[in-house]
Motif scaffolding. Structure first.
Motif, PDB file in Angstrom:
ATOM      1  N   PHE A 105       1.374   2.182 -14.717  1.00 44.85           N
ATOM      2  CA  PHE A 105       0.051   1.761 -15.164  1.00 44.85           C
ATOM      3  C   PHE A 105       0.035   0.285 -15.563  1.00 44.85           C
ATOM      4  CE2 PHE A 105      -0.956   6.392 -16.259  1.00 44.85           C
ATOM      5  CZ  PHE A 105      -1.606   6.571 -15.046  1.00 44.85           C
ATOM      6  N   GLU A 106       1.159  -0.212 -16.072  1.00 42.44           N
ATOM      7  CA  GLU A 106       1.243  -1.648 -16.353  1.00 42.44           C
ATOM      8  C   GLU A 106       1.151  -2.451 -15.056  1.00 42.44           C
ATOM      9  OE1 GLU A 106       4.775  -2.395 -18.535  1.00 42.44           O
ATOM     10  OE2 GLU A 106       3.994  -1.614 -20.449  1.00 42.44           O
ATOM     11  N   GLN A 107       1.865  -2.005 -14.026  1.00 48.80           N
ATOM     12  CA  GLN A 107       1.789  -2.685 -12.727  1.00 48.80           C
ATOM     13  C   GLN A 107       0.392  -2.577 -12.133  1.00 48.80           C
ATOM     14  OE1 GLN A 107       4.878  -0.755 -10.474  1.00 48.80           O
ATOM     15  NE2 GLN A 107       6.531  -1.958 -11.405  1.00 48.80           N
ATOM     16  N   LEU A 108      -0.239  -1.420 -12.295  1.00 45.20           N
ATOM     17  CA  LEU A 108      -1.590  -1.230 -11.763  1.00 45.20           C
ATOM     18  C   LEU A 108      -2.590  -2.141 -12.466  1.00 45.20           C
ATOM     19  CD1 LEU A 108      -3.472   0.376  -9.884  1.00 45.20           C
ATOM     20  CD2 LEU A 108      -3.684   2.079 -11.706  1.00 45.20           C
ATOM     21  N   SER A 109      -2.446  -2.290 -13.792  1.00 45.30           N
ATOM     22  CA  SER A 109      -3.366  -3.152 -14.536  1.00 45.30           C
ATOM     23  C   SER A 109      -3.228  -4.617 -14.127  1.00 45.30           C
ATOM     24  CB  SER A 109      -3.126  -2.995 -16.043  1.00 45.30           C
ATOM     25  OG  SER A 109      -1.819  -3.425 -16.394  1.00 45.30           O
ATOM     26  N   ASP A 110      -2.028  -5.008 -13.655  1.00 44.12           N
ATOM     27  CA  ASP A 110      -1.824  -6.401 -13.221  1.00 44.12           C
ATOM     28  C   ASP A 110      -2.571  -6.717 -11.931  1.00 44.12           C
ATOM     29  OD1 ASP A 110      -0.205  -6.925 -15.386  1.00 44.12           O
ATOM     30  OD2 ASP A 110       1.661  -6.432 -14.331  1.00 44.12           O
ATOM     31  N   VAL A 111      -2.733  -5.720 -11.057  1.00 42.09           N
ATOM     32  CA  VAL A 111      -3.376  -5.981  -9.763  1.00 42.09           C
ATOM     33  C   VAL A 111      -4.855  -5.612  -9.758  1.00 42.09           C
ATOM     34  CG1 VAL A 111      -1.208  -5.634  -8.528  1.00 42.09           C
ATOM     35  CG2 VAL A 111      -2.756  -3.707  -8.833  1.00 42.09           C
ATOM     36  N   ILE A 112      -5.348  -5.052 -10.858  1.00 41.03           N
ATOM     37  CA  ILE A 112      -6.760  -4.652 -10.903  1.00 41.03           C
ATOM     38  C   ILE A 112      -7.704  -5.837 -10.671  1.00 41.03           C
ATOM     39  CG2 ILE A 112      -8.555  -4.000 -12.569  1.00 41.03           C
ATOM     40  CD1 ILE A 112      -6.868  -1.661 -13.377  1.00 41.03           C
ATOM     41  N   PRO A 113      -7.449  -7.037 -11.244  1.00 37.43           N
ATOM     42  CA  PRO A 113      -8.350  -8.164 -10.946  1.00 37.43           C
ATOM     43  C   PRO A 113      -8.492  -8.458  -9.459  1.00 37.43           C
ATOM     44  CG  PRO A 113      -6.952  -8.696 -12.820  1.00 37.43           C
ATOM     45  CD  PRO A 113      -6.449  -7.407 -12.263  1.00 37.43           C
ATOM     46  N   ASN A 114      -7.408  -8.288  -8.696  1.00 36.31           N
ATOM     47  CA  ASN A 114      -7.493  -8.506  -7.251  1.00 36.31           C
ATOM     48  C   ASN A 114      -8.431  -7.497  -6.604  1.00 36.31           C
ATOM     49  OD1 ASN A 114      -5.595 -10.566  -7.462  1.00 36.31           O
ATOM     50  ND2 ASN A 114      -3.874  -9.165  -7.135  1.00 36.31           N
ATOM     51  N   TYR A 115      -8.376  -6.255  -7.093  1.00 34.07           N
ATOM     52  CA  TYR A 115      -9.249  -5.229  -6.530  1.00 34.07           C
ATOM     53  C   TYR A 115     -10.704  -5.461  -6.923  1.00 34.07           C
ATOM     54  CZ  TYR A 115      -5.064  -2.696  -5.172  1.00 34.07           C
ATOM     55  OH  TYR A 115      -3.881  -2.344  -4.589  1.00 34.07           O
ATOM     56  N   VAL A 116     -10.932  -6.099  -8.071  1.00 28.34           N
ATOM     57  CA  VAL A 116     -12.309  -6.450  -8.450  1.00 28.34           C
ATOM     58  C   VAL A 116     -12.894  -7.411  -7.426  1.00 28.34           C
ATOM     59  CG1 VAL A 116     -13.734  -7.618 -10.169  1.00 28.34           C
ATOM     60  CG2 VAL A 116     -11.942  -6.047 -10.908  1.00 28.34           C
ATOM     61  N   ASN A 117     -12.123  -8.435  -7.056  1.00 28.24           N
ATOM     62  CA  ASN A 117     -12.596  -9.403  -6.063  1.00 28.24           C
ATOM     63  C   ASN A 117     -12.813  -8.749  -4.695  1.00 28.24           C
ATOM     64  OD1 ASN A 117     -12.389 -11.430  -8.015  1.00 28.24           O
ATOM     65  ND2 ASN A 117     -10.262 -11.884  -7.458  1.00 28.24           N
ATOM     66  N   GLN A 118     -11.891  -7.867  -4.310  1.00 29.62           N
ATOM     67  CA  GLN A 118     -12.043  -7.174  -3.033  1.00 29.62           C
ATOM     68  C   GLN A 118     -13.264  -6.268  -3.031  1.00 29.62           C
ATOM     69  OE1 GLN A 118      -8.318  -5.184  -2.356  1.00 29.62           O
ATOM     70  NE2 GLN A 118      -7.340  -6.994  -1.491  1.00 29.62           N
TER      71      GLN A 118
END
Length: 349
Positions: free
Chosen positions: A85-98
């Motif tokens: 979940f820590e790794q997932l939270s790090d990439v969430i901003p990228n998914y917001v842009n996508q």
């Protein structure tokens, strides 16, 4: 007339008592959740302890072995989910842009075909920030399940230690009440069998789904596979909850058709194990109707929180077998909760 009034009064008292019991369970959910979770872990692990003793293990060694197995598995899940979940939270901003880019393409496609998209765009459900908030809320709920893991393990230690003497104490306490003793044994055997079979069937299903997602290049494939294993214990809606994250990620990263392929093959794997493999070992199952299993998830989740969804079926069977079936006044309710397979078979004959 007096008899009718007594019946109405008795019904009102029963309903009021039920409301008070449910309210009490909900108020004590923080304490009840680790107790009930420990109980069901004991139902799964006690047969392992018995098998080890039959193999010649001393009682203390069999007990310690089971404790170590549970401790290692619990520590693995906590560590794995924390890191994932820590790794997932790090990439969430990228998914917001996508997500914003995908939605902008959708609005452009609708406008080109004369569809006014302004009203749709104003809805909260179509805002990327709202979607991410829902994902984070869902993740927080899952992490909350493990918040009492220390207390759960401590209760489990004492429950497992007292399990060998509990059956003898139960027989001594019930005396000649053989029907009620049979209800306890039936509940323990059916629940143990159900949890054990669902565990290994769910594990096989998750492994096949992890392989599928790894082949298709889905990010966090192991995380989604582990979630698939856990949501395997949530009837009816667990499959859909576990399916949504990998399909959404595939949609964002690889496009619509890849997401469709993943969803279809993922569902085929799940249905193969649920429809073909599991019934061969579950036999008659837990004798609960489809409607009851669906409502049980909603009701127990409301009472106990997220952990209630995972224990919904065993808890409903416990109420049915130990609270409703032993007493003539509530046997009708217990019958209505059942699947009705036996009655249907008799009518067919």
């Amino acid at each position: 007339m007096k008899t009718q009034k007594r019946n109405i009064t008795s019904l009102l008292i029963d309903v009021a008592s039920l409301v008070l019991i449910v309210a009490g369970l909900k108020a004590m959910s923080g304490l009840l959740s680790p107790i009930l979770l420990s109980l069901f872990i004991v139902l799964v692990t006690y047969p392992i302890m018995t098998w080890l003793k039959r193999r010649g293990f001393p009682h203390w060694l069999a007990y310690v072995t089971v404790l170590l197995i549970v401790l290692v598995l619990g520590a693995f899940f906590v560590f794995f989910f924390t890191i994932s979940f820590e790794q997932l939270s790090d990439v969430i901003p990228n998914y917001v842009n996508q997500t914003e880019a995908q939605l902008n393409n959708l609005w452009q496609w609708l406008n080109e075909r004369g569809v006014e998209s302004e009203d749709i765009r104003s809805l909260q459900w179509f805002q990327p920030e709202r979607i991410i908030q829902l994902v984070l809320s869902f993740v927080s709920s899952l992490l909350g399940i493990f918040s009492n893991i220390g207390l759960t393990f401590l209760i489990f230690i004492y429950m497992l230690a007292s399990a060998p003497t509990f059956a003898a104490q139960l027989r001594r306490g019930l005396g000649n009440n053989l029907p009620l003793l049979g209800q306890f044994q039936d509940f323990a055997q059916s629940t143990t069998s159900y949890l054990a079979i669902k565990s290994w069937v769910g594990a096989l299903t998750a492994i096949c789904q992890i392989i599928l997602m790894w082949i298709m290049g889905v990010q966090f494939a192991v995380l989604w596979g582990v979630l698939s294993f856990l949501f395997n214990f949530v009837p009816n809606i667990g499959f859909y909850v576990a399916l949504i994250p990998p399909v959404l990620l595939t949609l964002l990263n690889q496009g619509l058709w890849q997401a469709v392929i993943l969803g279809v093959v993922y569902a085929l794997i799940n249905n193969f194990f649920d429809v073909v493999v599991a019934p061969r070992f579950l036999a008659k199952g837990l004798d609960l109707s489809v409607l009851v299993t669906f409502l049980a998830v909603i009701i127990w989740t409301w009472i106990l929180g997220p952990i209630g969804a995972f224990m919904a079926l065993p808890l409903t069977v416990m109420v049915k077998k130990l609270v409703l079936e032993p007493f003539p006044q509530t046997q009708l309710v217990a019958s209505l909760l059942g699947s009705g397979d036996e009655e249907t078979t008799k009518q067919g004959k």
